[in-house]
Write a protein that holds these residues in place. Sequence first.
Motif, PDB file in Angstrom:
ATOM      1  N   SER A   1       0.788  -1.235   0.000  1.00  0.00           N
ATOM      2  CA  SER A   1       0.000   0.000   0.000  1.00  0.00           C
ATOM      3  C   SER A   1       0.815   1.277   0.000  1.00  0.00           C
ATOM      4  N   PHE A   2       2.117   1.195   0.228  1.00  0.00           N
ATOM      5  CA  PHE A   2       2.947   2.398   0.339  1.00  0.00           C
ATOM      6  C   PHE A   2       3.795   2.558  -0.917  1.00  0.00           C
ATOM      7  N   SER A   3       3.811   3.767  -1.463  1.00  0.00           N
ATOM      8  CA  SER A   3       4.461   3.973  -2.754  1.00  0.00           C
ATOM      9  C   SER A   3       5.810   4.677  -2.681  1.00  0.00           C
ATOM     10  N   GLY A   4       6.284   5.022  -1.494  1.00  0.00           N
ATOM     11  CA  GLY A   4       7.535   5.751  -1.388  1.00  0.00           C
ATOM     12  C   GLY A   4       8.703   4.861  -1.012  1.00  0.00           C
ATOM     13  N   VAL A   5       9.621   5.403  -0.197  1.00  0.00           N
ATOM     14  CA  VAL A   5      10.802   4.674   0.278  1.00  0.00           C
ATOM     15  C   VAL A   5      10.516   4.218   1.705  1.00  0.00           C
ATOM     16  N   LEU A   6      10.625   2.926   1.930  1.00  0.00           N
ATOM     17  CA  LEU A   6      10.250   2.335   3.215  1.00  0.00           C
ATOM     18  C   LEU A   6      11.489   1.785   3.913  1.00  0.00           C
ATOM     19  N   ALA A   7      11.711   2.181   5.165  1.00  0.00           N
ATOM     20  CA  ALA A   7      12.812   1.660   5.970  1.00  0.00           C
ATOM     21  C   ALA A   7      12.247   0.690   6.998  1.00  0.00           C
ATOM     22  N   LEU A   8      12.858  -0.495   7.090  1.00  0.00           N
ATOM     23  CA  LEU A   8      12.385  -1.506   8.031  1.00  0.00           C
ATOM     24  C   LEU A   8      13.240  -1.507   9.286  1.00  0.00           C
TER      25      LEU A   8
END
Length: 516
Positions: free
Chosen positions: A72-79
């Motif tokens: 659902s998220f379209s940007g840059v994701l940090a885990l």
Amino acid sequence: MTRPYAVFVGLPGSGKSTMAHQVAELLGLRAADSDDLIVDAAGRSIPEIFEERGEAGFRALEERTIVDALGSFSGVLALGGGAVTTPGVRKALRGHRVVLITGDQQVLLERVTRHPSRRPLLSDDPERTLSLLRAEREPLYEQVAAMTVKTDNRPPSRLARELSERLQADCASIDVGEYAVHVGHNLMGRVAQAAATASSALIVHPPALTGRAEEIQADMISRGIPTKRHEVPAGEQQKHSSELVRAWDRLGAMQMGRDGVIVGLGGGATTDLAGFIAATWLRGVDLIQVPTSLLGMVDAAVGGKTGIDTPAGKNLVGAFHKPVAVIADLDSLRSLPAEELTAGLGEVIKCGWIADRTILDLDPAALRHPGSSQLSDAIVRSISVKARIVTEDFREAGSREFLNYGHTLAHAIEKVENFGIRHGEAVAIGSVFAAALAREAGYPDLVEEHRESFRRVGLPVTYRAGMRDELRRAMLSDKKVRSGRLRFVLLDGQGNPLIVEPTDEQIDRSWEEIGA
């Protein structure tokens, strides 16, 4: 479904969150940290969640949050640093562009000790704990990563610029519902990354790609995935029921379970067969498509349609089965015979006619050069056309039929010629016939424009005479036939396809335009 542009993983102190926000800003995207998403969902801080639920409870919440964000998220994701320790997270990361940010022990240690209250797992003896976490997690990071970046004491802004440039040059990723098609250079290393967490793998490939299959096999084994190769005949011969049975026997001998994966490495025929193998073994196992031909990249490997041939016609037995990922390494095109590259342009030009006019305006000479930027652009555009349509209509209940423009006659020609003519060549002839049929049915006359668009890239636009009756009988096996009546995809102008049931007289008058 929306997918992140990139996902950052790494140990505590690697700078994942900082890098995610700076890279996102440079690219004009949003950034998010999975820990922040967890806090928002739980209404508690990370230390409070650990205290109330323990690490197991936190990991369960973390997995649910990350899996949701990956869709659902379209940007840059940090885990979070420990997210990859959960098998469900590692499985969900397959096919995503995962960037491992790593660094020397002292650099990371200095960072994590600045704010110890934020990292409950590092509150006691941070140096020893960080070493233990590195030993536990780095193999898991490497398993899911598609790219590795080393952080150091340089300003984060400089690292962010370098990383954003690498990401932009890396590849194009085109969403197709629940998976993505990755298009770029030097992408064969992505195959093992897309297979992460699989219990076993079978690479289906023709003889000419044995060397490449061996390289992928070695990479997968090095990541802990037991992998076998399965060689199939070249060309359309592999799409026979006997080859399907032979593959089933091989999978039975391997004892592949439902957590295994099939890799289709080759042209359109190979990806069709591999897809059907994956769809039918144990009623469906994971599939990774690695098309090495232009036709495979823009058509056969994208969209989840799989199948084999029968004496009655092409692809009449098959299934819909979505891959985990499609990896289109453009370097494969450099070793493709010139006539195969040209034939693949039949599907590219077709996409120009049914949707993207820009394709028709590209330089024909550049399109026939495997290293040209215009060919890369045409591939991305063609895949985007197909992706948009199949996302809306996966099971061909409506608009997906438009992708079969030119195919009613094309498949008939292939059958009559016993597949002695290439698919893209048949599509070119079939599209000119469809243009003639549209004119006869009262739609705009685009016959000469069709001829020119295919002819200028080296594709045939005529067929041998004296075959009308045989071709008509073969067309009656087309999947669009209803109640014994032929139905065609025609154009009411460029970019405006529709389904039409022409009269016998209109069909008869259209043969002349292809010389048949």
